[in-house]
Design a protein around this motif. Structure first.
Motif, short mmCIF file in Angstrom:
data_model
loop_
_atom_site.label_atom_id
_atom_site.label_comp_id
_atom_site.label_asym_id
_atom_site.label_seq_id
_atom_site.Cartn_x
_atom_site.Cartn_y
_atom_site.Cartn_z
N UNK A 260 0.83 -1.21 0.00
CA UNK A 260 0.00 0.00 0.00
C UNK A 260 0.87 1.26 0.00
N UNK A 261 0.26 2.36 -0.42
CA UNK A 261 0.93 3.65 -0.48
C UNK A 261 0.28 4.57 0.55
N UNK B 23 -1.84 0.16 -8.54
CA UNK B 23 -0.52 0.18 -9.18
C UNK B 23 -0.44 -0.98 -10.17
N UNK B 24 -0.12 -0.69 -11.43
CA UNK B 24 -0.02 -1.73 -12.45
C UNK B 24 1.26 -1.56 -13.26
N UNK B 25 1.45 -2.44 -14.24
CA UNK B 25 2.66 -2.35 -15.06
C UNK B 25 2.49 -3.06 -16.40
N UNK B 26 3.40 -2.71 -17.31
CA UNK B 26 3.56 -3.41 -18.57
C UNK B 26 5.00 -3.90 -18.61
N UNK B 27 5.23 -5.20 -18.34
CA UNK B 27 6.60 -5.73 -18.29
C UNK B 27 7.30 -5.69 -19.64
N UNK C 132 -4.72 -1.71 -13.44
CA UNK C 132 -5.08 -1.27 -12.10
C UNK C 132 -6.55 -1.53 -11.84
N UNK C 133 -6.95 -1.42 -10.60
CA UNK C 133 -8.34 -1.63 -10.21
C UNK C 133 -9.27 -0.64 -10.92
N UNK C 134 -8.77 0.57 -11.21
CA UNK C 134 -9.60 1.56 -11.90
C UNK C 134 -9.83 1.19 -13.36
N UNK D 167 2.38 2.10 -13.79
CA UNK D 167 1.16 2.91 -13.87
C UNK D 167 0.54 2.99 -12.48
N UNK D 168 0.37 4.20 -11.98
CA UNK D 168 -0.31 4.44 -10.72
C UNK D 168 -1.54 5.27 -11.04
#
Length: 109
Positions: free
Chosen positions: A18-19, A31-35, A52-54, A85-86
């Protein structure tokens, strides 16, 4: 650089925590990503993007694969990366949010 003995491959996974900030906490599913594999060669593969959840995804609240190597791709050095991605709700309070992304390397037989 992989220096593990054995004949199998490896996998690298990542998980965020968590942030927190004063008065509000953003959960890791924001928080997500593209590896990416920045040193492509046979036997190396980037993990799947994580939304992300959004965006309707799970985010990095649980461990997700960044990259993997087969027994063919396991030797030598590999440079990995990710487009991070945040995404935060529109009512997120201004402030300083601090979190951690943990990366782990696992042998795969």
């Amino acid at each position: 650089t992989n220096t593990q003995a054995g004949s199998g491959g490896w996998a690298v996974s990542g998980q965020a925590d968590s942030f927190p900030s004063t008065g509000q906490t953003l959960t890791a599913d924001h928080f997500g990503w593209t590896p990416q594999v920045l040193t492509p060669r046979p036997g190396l593969a980037a993990g799947a993007p994580v939304s992300t959840v959004l965006d309707g995804g799970p985010g990095l609240a649980n461990a997700r694969e960044l990259a993997s190597a087969t027994s063919q791709g396991r030797y030598g050095s590999a440079v990995l990366g990710a487009g991070l991605r945040l995404e935060v709700p529109v009512d997120t309070q201004p402030g300083t949010y601090t979190g951690m992304l943990t990366l782990s390397l696992f042998p795969v037989d």
